[in-house]
Scaffold this motif. Structure first.
Motif, PDB file in Angstrom:
ATOM      1  N   GLY A 285       0.784  -1.232   0.000  1.00 15.31           N
ATOM      2  CA  GLY A 285       0.000   0.000   0.000  1.00 15.31           C
ATOM      3  C   GLY A 285       0.809   1.270   0.000  1.00 15.31           C
ATOM      4  N   THR A 286       2.114   1.210  -0.261  1.00 11.68           N
ATOM      5  CA  THR A 286       2.921   2.423  -0.311  1.00 11.68           C
ATOM      6  C   THR A 286       2.406   3.335  -1.416  1.00 11.68           C
ATOM      7  OG1 THR A 286       4.876   1.258   0.454  1.00 11.68           O
ATOM      8  CG2 THR A 286       5.234   3.347  -0.652  1.00 11.68           C
ATOM      9  N   GLY A 287       2.128   4.610  -1.081  1.00 10.21           N
ATOM     10  CA  GLY A 287       1.642   5.561  -2.074  1.00 10.21           C
ATOM     11  C   GLY A 287       0.146   5.517  -2.284  1.00 10.21           C
ATOM     12  N   PHE A 288      -0.558   4.658  -1.556  1.00 12.35           N
ATOM     13  CA  PHE A 288      -2.017   4.583  -1.666  1.00 12.35           C
ATOM     14  C   PHE A 288      -2.656   5.440  -0.571  1.00 12.35           C
ATOM     15  CE2 PHE A 288      -3.198   0.474  -4.113  1.00 12.35           C
ATOM     16  CZ  PHE A 288      -2.321   0.834  -5.124  1.00 12.35           C
ATOM     17  N   HIS A 289      -3.729   6.126  -0.933  1.00 16.70           N
ATOM     18  CA  HIS A 289      -4.480   6.905   0.051  1.00 16.70           C
ATOM     19  C   HIS A 289      -5.659   6.062   0.512  1.00 16.70           C
ATOM     20  CE1 HIS A 289      -6.729  10.019   2.065  1.00 16.70           C
ATOM     21  NE2 HIS A 289      -5.749  10.891   1.845  1.00 16.70           N
ATOM     22  N   PRO A 290      -5.764   5.786   1.808  1.00 16.21           N
ATOM     23  CA  PRO A 290      -6.794   4.858   2.291  1.00 16.21           C
ATOM     24  C   PRO A 290      -8.230   5.323   2.048  1.00 16.21           C
ATOM     25  CG  PRO A 290      -5.699   5.951   4.130  1.00 16.21           C
ATOM     26  CD  PRO A 290      -4.909   6.281   2.897  1.00 16.21           C
ATOM     27  N   GLU A 291      -8.457   6.644   1.973  1.00 11.93           N
ATOM     28  CA  GLU A 291      -9.816   7.152   1.792  1.00 11.93           C
ATOM     29  C   GLU A 291     -10.246   7.155   0.329  1.00 11.93           C
ATOM     30  OE1 GLU A 291     -11.831   7.761   4.206  1.00 11.93           O
ATOM     31  OE2 GLU A 291     -10.371   7.599   5.844  1.00 11.93           O
ATOM     32  N   MET A 292      -9.297   6.985  -0.580  1.00  8.97           N
ATOM     33  CA  MET A 292      -9.616   6.983  -2.000  1.00  8.97           C
ATOM     34  C   MET A 292      -9.915   5.564  -2.472  1.00  8.97           C
ATOM     35  SD  MET A 292      -6.658   9.668  -3.232  1.00  8.97           S
ATOM     36  CE  MET A 292      -7.137   9.675  -4.959  1.00  8.97           C
ATOM     37  N   THR A 293     -10.680   5.460  -3.531  1.00 12.20           N
ATOM     38  CA  THR A 293     -11.028   4.144  -4.060  1.00 12.20           C
ATOM     39  C   THR A 293      -9.827   3.536  -4.779  1.00 12.20           C
ATOM     40  OG1 THR A 293     -11.772   4.979  -6.210  1.00 12.20           O
ATOM     41  CG2 THR A 293     -13.403   4.917  -4.419  1.00 12.20           C
ATOM     42  N   GLY A 294      -9.949   2.236  -5.076  1.00 15.56           N
ATOM     43  CA  GLY A 294      -8.881   1.571  -5.810  1.00 15.56           C
ATOM     44  C   GLY A 294      -8.637   2.228  -7.163  1.00 15.56           C
ATOM     45  N   ARG A 295      -9.722   2.597  -7.864  1.00 12.49           N
ATOM     46  CA  ARG A 295      -9.583   3.232  -9.179  1.00 12.49           C
ATOM     47  C   ARG A 295      -8.866   4.579  -9.057  1.00 12.49           C
ATOM     48  NH1 ARG A 295     -12.617   1.912 -13.500  1.00 12.49           N
ATOM     49  NH2 ARG A 295     -14.271   1.073 -12.160  1.00 12.49           N
ATOM     50  N   GLU A 296      -9.255   5.367  -8.055  1.00 11.60           N
ATOM     51  CA  GLU A 296      -8.604   6.671  -7.858  1.00 11.60           C
ATOM     52  C   GLU A 296      -7.120   6.498  -7.505  1.00 11.60           C
ATOM     53  OE1 GLU A 296     -12.525   9.132  -6.215  1.00 11.60           O
ATOM     54  OE2 GLU A 296     -11.213   8.050  -4.826  1.00 11.60           O
ATOM     55  N   ASN A 297      -6.821   5.446  -6.744  1.00 13.91           N
ATOM     56  CA  ASN A 297      -5.427   5.207  -6.371  1.00 13.91           C
ATOM     57  C   ASN A 297      -4.588   4.757  -7.563  1.00 13.91           C
ATOM     58  OD1 ASN A 297      -4.527   5.582  -3.499  1.00 13.91           O
ATOM     59  ND2 ASN A 297      -6.467   4.519  -3.123  1.00 13.91           N
ATOM     60  N   ILE A 298      -5.207   4.119  -8.542  1.00 17.95           N
ATOM     61  CA  ILE A 298      -4.483   3.770  -9.763  1.00 17.95           C
ATOM     62  C   ILE A 298      -3.969   5.032 -10.439  1.00 17.95           C
ATOM     63  CG2 ILE A 298      -4.733   2.858 -12.107  1.00 17.95           C
ATOM     64  CD1 ILE A 298      -6.647   0.758 -10.982  1.00 17.95           C
TER      65      ILE A 298
ATOM     66  N   GLY B 129      -3.753  -8.436   1.290  1.00 16.63           N
ATOM     67  CA  GLY B 129      -3.529  -9.127   0.035  1.00 16.63           C
ATOM     68  C   GLY B 129      -4.097  -8.370  -1.149  1.00 16.63           C
ATOM     69  N   MET B 130      -5.275  -7.765  -0.995  1.00 16.66           N
ATOM     70  CA  MET B 130      -5.880  -6.988  -2.077  1.00 16.66           C
ATOM     71  C   MET B 130      -5.058  -5.739  -2.377  1.00 16.66           C
ATOM     72  SD  MET B 130      -9.885  -7.349  -0.995  1.00 16.66           S
ATOM     73  CE  MET B 130     -10.463  -6.116  -2.162  1.00 16.66           C
ATOM     74  N   ARG B 131      -4.536  -5.128  -1.334  1.00 24.28           N
ATOM     75  CA  ARG B 131      -3.720  -3.926  -1.542  1.00 24.28           C
ATOM     76  C   ARG B 131      -2.465  -4.240  -2.342  1.00 24.28           C
ATOM     77  NH1 ARG B 131      -3.684  -0.172   3.933  1.00 24.28           N
ATOM     78  NH2 ARG B 131      -5.930  -0.189   4.301  1.00 24.28           N
ATOM     79  N   VAL B 132      -1.792  -5.330  -1.965  1.00 26.34           N
ATOM     80  CA  VAL B 132      -0.549  -5.648  -2.659  1.00 26.34           C
ATOM     81  C   VAL B 132      -0.828  -6.099  -4.081  1.00 26.34           C
ATOM     82  CG1 VAL B 132      -0.295  -8.096  -2.055  1.00 26.34           C
ATOM     83  CG2 VAL B 132       1.726  -6.695  -2.320  1.00 26.34           C
ATOM     84  N   ARG B 133      -1.969  -6.744  -4.324  1.00 26.34           N
ATOM     85  CA  ARG B 133      -2.360  -7.106  -5.683  1.00 26.34           C
ATOM     86  C   ARG B 133      -2.505  -5.857  -6.547  1.00 26.34           C
ATOM     87  NH1 ARG B 133      -5.293 -11.654  -7.425  1.00 26.34           N
ATOM     88  NH2 ARG B 133      -5.128 -13.478  -6.083  1.00 26.34           N
ATOM     89  N   LEU B 134      -3.238  -4.880  -6.024  1.00 24.55           N
ATOM     90  CA  LEU B 134      -3.477  -3.660  -6.796  1.00 24.55           C
ATOM     91  C   LEU B 134      -2.192  -2.862  -6.972  1.00 24.55           C
ATOM     92  CD1 LEU B 134      -5.647  -2.016  -8.234  1.00 24.55           C
ATOM     93  CD2 LEU B 134      -6.077  -0.810  -6.079  1.00 24.55           C
ATOM     94  N   ALA B 135      -1.398  -2.772  -5.900  1.00 22.36           N
ATOM     95  CA  ALA B 135      -0.146  -2.019  -5.976  1.00 22.36           C
ATOM     96  C   ALA B 135       0.800  -2.635  -6.997  1.00 22.36           C
ATOM     97  CB  ALA B 135       0.518  -1.965  -4.598  1.00 22.36           C
TER      98      ALA B 135
END
Length: 427
Positions: free
Chosen positions: A118-131, A172-178
């Motif tokens: 999750g490095t660089g991911f904002h927890p309040e933002m959606t997965g799409r926004e974090n992309i 696990g979902m965070r690391v998949r997306l990251a």
């Protein structure tokens, strides 16, 4: 044009121990005073090796010391070492997360890093926004990210939750997306720390396959840190071993893994046992030592499944012995015998008085991924024990990939032998 895409020159990183990790006003003033006078930082002259297991005398430690290496375009460089060896610190310097105390990193092209979940991911933002956020951090334009968006979402396996805030994702979902973002946004250099361990087996298989495509198919460069020797062996073309912040070895990945495993196996009860004055009951036989070695004669306790293991027994016959044999049994942690082997076909005849060496080779791809206890006994069948059964050592087997596979199978059972299968067209 040079094929070197990354060069580390005399990288050193020093940290101050204690509650105040960044220093004190006194130290900062001292550094400033030396700097305006054109002199070197006085604190670079002090500091100890970063051995976390020992109590030191200095408040400064060298997390990295005199690191020099080059990486060619399209190369996959493995960085291995024990915990605390400096691997993550090196990757943070390469990723520009932190700066070296001295030395410099020269790179050509864009670097993407995946250092922590999750490095660089904002927890309040959606997965799409974090992309889009993560892509922008990596230097991609909105148009470039949009072009890859569907591919990233499909690879991550998080399509159902892609418009849900990341704070509700599992690790696990965070690391998949990251990983999906970092791998699909086409960096010239991809830096990956030991984050794949968070994912499940299915994801690890996909991620390793993707990294192979990145390096071999797309010709991009990967720096890969892992404790999974099978993944390093499968992915990397070259490897570096870090030990107490210094490069202990760099070269071919097979040689690096052998060197690392041999360094990890301290010559102790687990890899070599000496028996002082260990005599049989009637003083016919003296057992001197037993050891587990690789094919190069290095004493080790950890082996890949793809390695041949040599067990060496050194003993002394105190008189002539006829019909004697040594027996070895490999047992699981539950004390269940996986298999046993005997020397009867070479020692059943007369053993003359004197010193002798007995060796047996355990073939590769026989043992399963587990820890085995090795038990030894010796005797004359039908007559007597010369050495009653004793547990003499442990041997750890590390999982390995089958040919061209990107997934380590967890096979049930005490053994996992590699069998020859044949296929015929009935035609």
């Amino acid at each position: 044009m040079s094929n070197i895409i990354l060069r580390a020159e005399a990288i050193n990183k020093q940290y101050r121990l204690g509650v105040i990790g960044t220093g004190t006003i006194n130290n900062d003033l001292k550094r400033w005073w030396f700097k305006i006078r054109g002199k070197n930082d006085p604190f670079l002259k002090i500091g100890e090796t970063n051995d976390r297991s020992k109590k030191g005398k200095s408040d400064y430690v060298w997390a990295l010391k005199d690191i020099n290496f080059e990486v060619k375009k399209g190369e996959v460089l493995g960085i291995i070492g024990k915990n605390g060896a400096g691997k993550s610190t090196l990757l943070k310097i390469l990723s520009r997360v932190t700066a070296p105390t001295t030395g410099q990193i020269k790179t050509r092209g864009r670097i993407a890093s995946l250092l922590e979940v999750g490095t660089g991911f904002h927890p309040e933002m959606t997965g799409r926004e974090n992309i889009y956020l993560n892509g922008a951090i990596l230097g991609m334009t909105k148009a470039e990210i949009k072009q890859k968006e569907d591919e990233i979402i499909e690879f991550s396996g998080c399509e159902r939750y892609i418009d849900t805030p990341v704070k509700r994702y599992s690790s696990g979902m965070r690391v998949r997306l990251a990983f999906a973002v970092a791998a699909h946004l086409e960096p010239d250099i991809l830096v990956i720390d030991e984050v794949l361990a968070v994912g499940d087996a299915e994801f690890q298989k996909k991620a390793i396959g993707k990294m192979q495509d990145i390096s071999k198919g797309e010709g991009r460069t990967v720096l890969f840190v892992s404790h999974n020797m099978a993944a390093v062996k499968s992915l990397c073309t070259r490897a570096i071993i870090l030990e107490y912040g210094k490069i202990a070895f760099q070269g071919r990945v097979e040689e690096a893994i052998e060197c690392y495993l041999s360094k990890s196996s301290e010559i102790s009860k687990s890899s070599m046992v000496h028996f002082d004055d260990f005599l049989s009951t009637d003083k016919e036989l003296q057992l001197n030592s037993i050891s587990s070695e690789d094919i190069n004669g290095r004493i080790r306790e950890s082996f890949m499944q793809s390695e041949t293991i040599k067990i060496r027994i050194i003993f002394t016959a105190l008189r002539e012995i006829v019909g004697m044999r040594f027996n070895l049994a490999f047992k699981s942690s539950m004390d269940v015998v996986a298999f046993a082997t005997s020397s009867h076909h070479i020692t059943r005849n007369k053993i003359i008085k004197g010193n002798h060496i007995l060796e047996v080779e355990i073939p590769k791809f026989l043992l399963n991924k587990m820890r085995y206890t090795v038990s030894l006994n010796a005797g004359i069948p039908g007559e007597k024990f010369l050495i009653r059964p004793i547990d003499v050592m442990f041997i750890d087997i590390i999982g390995d990939y089958a040919n061209n596979s990107t997934y380590i199978e967890n096979w049930p059972g005490l053994l996992s032998p590699k069998m020859n299968w044949n296929f015929y067209d009935k035609g």
